[in-house]
Design an enzyme around this catalytic site. Sequence first.
Site, PDB file in Angstrom:
ATOM      1  N   PHE A 197     -28.245  13.240  14.523  1.00 27.15           N
ATOM      2  CA  PHE A 197     -28.003  14.621  14.093  1.00 27.15           C
ATOM      3  C   PHE A 197     -26.883  14.668  13.067  1.00 27.15           C
ATOM      4  CE2 PHE A 197     -25.160  13.899  17.648  1.00 27.15           C
ATOM      5  CZ  PHE A 197     -23.978  14.519  17.269  1.00 27.15           C
ATOM      6  N   CYS A 198     -26.871  15.759  12.290  1.00 27.62           N
ATOM      7  CA  CYS A 198     -25.830  15.998  11.299  1.00 27.62           C
ATOM      8  C   CYS A 198     -25.713  17.504  11.096  1.00 27.62           C
ATOM      9  CB  CYS A 198     -26.130  15.276   9.993  1.00 27.62           C
ATOM     10  SG  CYS A 198     -27.733  15.711   9.275  1.00 27.62           S
ATOM     11  N   THR A 199     -24.937  17.947  10.138  1.00 25.82           N
ATOM     12  CA  THR A 199     -24.635  19.374  10.008  1.00 25.82           C
ATOM     13  C   THR A 199     -25.876  20.212   9.744  1.00 25.82           C
ATOM     14  OG1 THR A 199     -22.459  18.797   9.130  1.00 25.82           O
ATOM     15  CG2 THR A 199     -23.199  21.077   8.826  1.00 25.82           C
TER      16      THR A 199
END
Length: 294
Positions: A175-177
Amino acid sequence: MTYTVAALYHFTHFPRPDALRPALLGLCEAEGVRGTLLLATEGVNGTIAGTDAAIAKVIAYLRTLPGCEALEWKRSEAAEIPFRRMKVRLKAEIVTMGQPNTNPKARVGTYVDPEDWNALIARDDVAVIDTRNTYETMIGSFEGALDPRTETFREFPDWWRANAAKFEGKQIAMFCTGGIRCEKATSWLIDEGVEGVHHLKGGILKYLETVPENDSRWNGECYVFDKRVSVAHGLTQGTHSACAACGRPVSAQDEMSPDFRKGVSCPACIDEYSDADRKRFAQRQMQFDNSGEG
């Protein structure tokens, strides 16, 4: 009055991104939109803010660009426009990983909707990896997520190769922003021969917008790349400010530290600058204070 903040990216092929820049910048400036958009041969990425009508016009225009008909964006609100000016920059990559053969248009991991994310990351056979940088992970992440402690996204491939053996027999959930890093990271992992690669569709921002706080496995706040600094569940304004010296997020507790001086230092960067730098930072802060901008 509230303003609309649009976080967006789209992988496509622009043969001449430089040819797209003048019209895009002109439209944004004409509509009073501010922020940053990055253009590269691999697509577009950025965050912009303005009135609801202005953002709608820019999004509509972006969707007329080659291959961008399906461009998606994430909406949040701010009490003031969290950018000082509008920039449209030409880059080699819209998110810099330094792996030129990685092509998210060809293959990516399995998208996981926010509503299904909790069940996936709760599984014993799943390793959850936060692909963001340390200054982002320090203020919030998912329960049990591994933090590679990278300073830049370029470091991720080396980190993975040094640690790949630890993940044998595991499914990978990344996951990331907003999702863009995971598009590249999952594509690259698949090229490396990794099977069972998943990523959070729409990133943390979509999760915080979609999943009720009572059901959430997210702890803390999410760093964002504008003057808001961080957002919380429901994409409401977070509690962090930014250190004017190093740019890292600063909490209320950090501001109580003897290492914190407004505009000069914070606990994270107290040992990173010279006395000459600190003097220069202090003079800059004094100018801000005198002008009413600090």
